[in-house]
Enzyme design. Structure first.
Site, mmCIF file in Angstrom:
data_model
loop_
_atom_site.group_PDB
_atom_site.id
_atom_site.type_symbol
_atom_site.label_atom_id
_atom_site.label_comp_id
_atom_site.label_asym_id
_atom_site.label_seq_id
_atom_site.Cartn_x
_atom_site.Cartn_y
_atom_site.Cartn_z
ATOM 1 N N GLU A 1 0.624 0.620 -2.232
ATOM 2 C CA GLU A 1 1.584 0.266 -1.048
ATOM 3 C C GLU A 1 0.565 0.473 0.443
ATOM 4 O O GLU A 1 -0.704 1.108 0.276
ATOM 5 C CB GLU A 1 2.420 1.581 -0.815
ATOM 6 C CG GLU A 1 1.914 2.809 -0.971
ATOM 7 C CD GLU A 1 2.993 3.761 -1.358
ATOM 8 O OE1 GLU A 1 3.960 3.821 -2.155
ATOM 9 O OE2 GLU A 1 3.086 4.714 -0.447
ATOM 10 N N CYS B 1 -2.497 1.338 7.551
ATOM 11 C CA CYS B 1 -2.916 2.375 6.695
ATOM 12 C C CYS B 1 -2.912 1.854 5.186
ATOM 13 O O CYS B 1 -2.125 1.327 4.501
ATOM 14 C CB CYS B 1 -1.903 3.585 6.748
ATOM 15 S SG CYS B 1 -2.322 4.800 5.400
ATOM 16 N N CYS C 1 -4.470 7.962 -8.204
ATOM 17 C CA CYS C 1 -5.837 8.954 -7.544
ATOM 18 C C CYS C 1 -5.960 10.024 -8.398
ATOM 19 O O CYS C 1 -4.908 10.486 -9.240
ATOM 20 C CB CYS C 1 -5.268 9.495 -6.326
ATOM 21 S SG CYS C 1 -6.558 10.381 -5.475
ATOM 22 N N CYS D 1 -4.303 16.743 -5.626
ATOM 23 C CA CYS D 1 -3.688 17.498 -4.220
ATOM 24 C C CYS D 1 -2.186 17.814 -4.730
ATOM 25 O O CYS D 1 -1.432 16.814 -4.951
ATOM 26 C CB CYS D 1 -3.914 16.844 -3.009
ATOM 27 S SG CYS D 1 -5.732 16.388 -2.609
ATOM 28 N N CYS E 1 0.968 15.887 -2.876
ATOM 29 C CA CYS E 1 0.647 14.241 -2.544
ATOM 30 C C CYS E 1 1.474 13.660 -3.847
ATOM 31 O O CYS E 1 0.904 13.841 -4.970
ATOM 32 C CB CYS E 1 -0.924 14.173 -2.550
ATOM 33 S SG CYS E 1 -0.980 12.141 -2.357
ATOM 34 N N HIS F 1 -6.499 21.270 5.410
ATOM 35 C CA HIS F 1 -5.409 22.050 4.795
ATOM 36 C C HIS F 1 -5.475 23.558 4.643
ATOM 37 O O HIS F 1 -4.490 24.161 4.172
ATOM 38 C CB HIS F 1 -4.821 21.273 3.439
ATOM 39 C CG HIS F 1 -4.644 19.739 3.692
ATOM 40 N ND1 HIS F 1 -4.288 19.055 4.992
ATOM 41 C CD2 HIS F 1 -4.862 18.800 2.808
ATOM 42 C CE1 HIS F 1 -4.242 17.860 4.885
ATOM 43 N NE2 HIS F 1 -4.411 17.602 3.550
ATOM 44 N N ASN G 1 5.105 16.629 4.272
ATOM 45 C CA ASN G 1 6.309 15.586 3.821
ATOM 46 C C ASN G 1 6.540 16.054 2.713
ATOM 47 O O ASN G 1 5.774 15.738 1.666
ATOM 48 C CB ASN G 1 5.688 14.061 3.978
ATOM 49 C CG ASN G 1 6.733 13.140 4.470
ATOM 50 O OD1 ASN G 1 7.640 13.499 4.249
ATOM 51 N ND2 ASN G 1 6.057 12.112 5.173
ATOM 52 N N CYS H 1 2.420 9.481 1.467
ATOM 53 C CA CYS H 1 1.527 8.861 0.493
ATOM 54 C C CYS H 1 2.090 8.559 -0.738
ATOM 55 O O CYS H 1 2.506 9.509 -1.598
ATOM 56 C CB CYS H 1 0.262 9.558 0.208
ATOM 57 S SG CYS H 1 -0.817 9.299 1.617
HETATM 58 N N1 SAH Z 1 -7.686 11.010 -0.316
HETATM 59 C C1 SAH Z 1 -7.930 10.869 1.024
HETATM 60 C C2 SAH Z 1 -6.852 10.039 1.722
HETATM 61 C C3 SAH Z 1 -5.337 9.684 1.134
HETATM 62 S S1 SAH Z 1 -4.402 11.068 1.642
HETATM 63 C C4 SAH Z 1 -7.698 12.359 1.556
HETATM 64 O O1 SAH Z 1 -7.255 13.260 0.910
HETATM 65 O O2 SAH Z 1 -7.881 12.373 2.912
HETATM 66 C C5 SAH Z 1 -4.220 10.801 3.556
HETATM 67 C C6 SAH Z 1 -3.890 12.173 4.195
HETATM 68 O O3 SAH Z 1 -2.486 12.490 3.833
HETATM 69 C C7 SAH Z 1 -4.578 13.319 3.669
HETATM 70 O O4 SAH Z 1 -4.786 14.536 4.509
HETATM 71 C C8 SAH Z 1 -3.506 14.096 2.706
HETATM 72 O O5 SAH Z 1 -3.907 15.371 2.201
HETATM 73 C C9 SAH Z 1 -2.278 13.976 3.281
HETATM 74 N N2 SAH Z 1 -1.036 13.909 2.531
HETATM 75 C C10 SAH Z 1 -0.784 13.490 1.286
HETATM 76 N N3 SAH Z 1 0.445 13.637 0.796
HETATM 77 C C11 SAH Z 1 0.938 14.495 1.966
HETATM 78 C C12 SAH Z 1 2.343 14.969 2.310
HETATM 79 N N4 SAH Z 1 3.190 14.958 1.246
HETATM 80 N N5 SAH Z 1 2.645 15.436 3.575
HETATM 81 C C13 SAH Z 1 1.741 15.561 4.361
HETATM 82 N N6 SAH Z 1 0.358 15.143 4.106
HETATM 83 C C14 SAH Z 1 0.302 14.582 2.664
#
Ligand code: SAH
Length: 348
Positions: free
Chosen positions: A93, A106, A113, A117, A120, A217, A291, A334
């Protein structure tokens, strides 16, 4: 024979490649421009080439194009979420956002991945594979074509960890900023990483003018480990030192992303630690209300906590912005759209 991915070649490589087949240099430039400037989807679109040449090209090369499977348009802010199918059937996406300064896309850098995290959705099923440069580019190409407007900004902040796909990322950046292609300014590109320290240092040595965003974070390793497994591998101290190196080598200020999760990383003690941590970093903090995703029970911090957190940082000299939430009504976080598509397919 497997066909060669022509969209991932630089102009120099294409020139060399075609020369070996007895084609003149100007042909390579023509073909490169068809692919990266006029955004042709097939060799047959390349009308200033002879039919014969088009046929020969299509026998040797594959012109990677992504198919739009679904587009969701937010009623709140016109954000669009695209679901694309790759040539091998995987789906990824991308998100289009409209800002005052232009259109920003984006993109995803991997299918799935492996960073894990906790908050995510992209990582729930692990990593399928890396995206090729052509597959990263074509997310932007297809969106620009479907919109009929120029894309001026790109953020590599979709599914995947770009610094876990380093060589392809670099090639993608090179092609995206090339004057014979979309010619997007390096300064309009942001790459976001969860903090793969050695690759941040490597990127610093490329001396690009792109913005580096670090998904921080947490103000210390202890909290960070609760949210991000990568924190077990690299210490914050070392990651921040690598970010400092990035700033020194490129002159570009690093953005620190900080998703606020209720009761996990959003109290004033954490704001205080964060201030101390970033005091000399020259960077700026982007606060993101987390989110929530269905699979995890993390909850967004309240408005009061978010504002208090922001105020504390500001009062102590840290530059802060709060990320505007976009496309909340269309599965903005994401990996959410891809996840729900895969689930539907399983059920169907
Ligand atoms: N892997 C990379 C890029 C992808 S995520 C990274 O970790 O930076 C892009 C951003 O969205 C990152 O800061 C990630 O931590 C954040 N992110 C992912 N899922 C999220 C969610 N559910 N709520 C808020 N931020 C989120």
């Amino acid at each position: 024979m497997k066909k060669i991915d022509i969209k991932s070649f630089t102009l120099e490589e294409l020139t060399h490649e075609l020369k070996e087949q007895g084609l003149a240099g100007f042909r390579a430039r023509q073909i490169y421009q068809w692919i990266h400037e006029k955004l042709a989807d097939s060799f047959d679109d390349m009308t200033n080439l002879s039919k014969e040449l088009r046929k020969t090209l299509s026998e040797t090369y594959e012109l990677i194009t992504l198919q739009i499977v679904d587009v969701r348009i937010s009623e709140v802010d016109q954000t669009r979420k695209y679901l694309f199918q790759l040539p091998d059937g995987h789906v990824i996406e991308s998100v289009l956002m409209k800002y005052q300064y232009g259109y920003s896309v984006c993109i995803s850098s991997q299918v799935g991945c492996r960073m894990g995290c906790r908050f995510c959705a992209s990582t729930l099923e692990g990593l399928e594979r890396n995206l090729r440069p052509s597959e990263m580019l074509d997310q932007i190409y297809q969106i620009q074509k479907s919109l009929g407007q120029r894309i001026s900004h790109v953020v590599v902040m979709g599914s995947g960890e770009p610094l876990d796909n380093y060589e392809n990322l670099l090639r993608f950046l090179f092609l995206l900023t090339n004057e014979n292609g979309l010619n997007i300014s390096q300064r309009n590109i942001t790459v976001s990483t969860c903090g793969i320290e050695p690759n941040i240092r490597k990127l610093a040595q490329e001396h690009l003018q792109i913005t580096l965003a670090l998904s921080l974070h947490a103000p210390n390793d202890q909290v960070r480990k609760k949210l991000m497994p990568i924190a077990n591998q690299y210490k914050l101290e070392d990651i921040l030192d690598a970010c400092q190196e990035y700033f020194k080598e490129t002159g570009r200020r690093v953005t620190f992303e900080y998703s606020l999760v209720r009761g996990i990383n959003d109290n004033l003690e954490e704001a205080k630690q964060l201030t101390a941590l970033l005091k000399h970093s020259h960077g700026h903090v982007n606060l993101i209300p987390v989110n929530p995703i269905r699979e995890r029970d993390y909850v967004q911090s309240g408005q009061k906590e978010i504002q208090a957190f922001k105020l504390y940082l500001e009062k102590n000299g840290i530059h802060v912005t709060i990320r505007r939430e976009m496309g909340r009504d269309i599965g903005g976080a994401c990996g959410q759209l891809r996840k729900s598509y895969l689930e539907q397919k399983k059920e169907g």
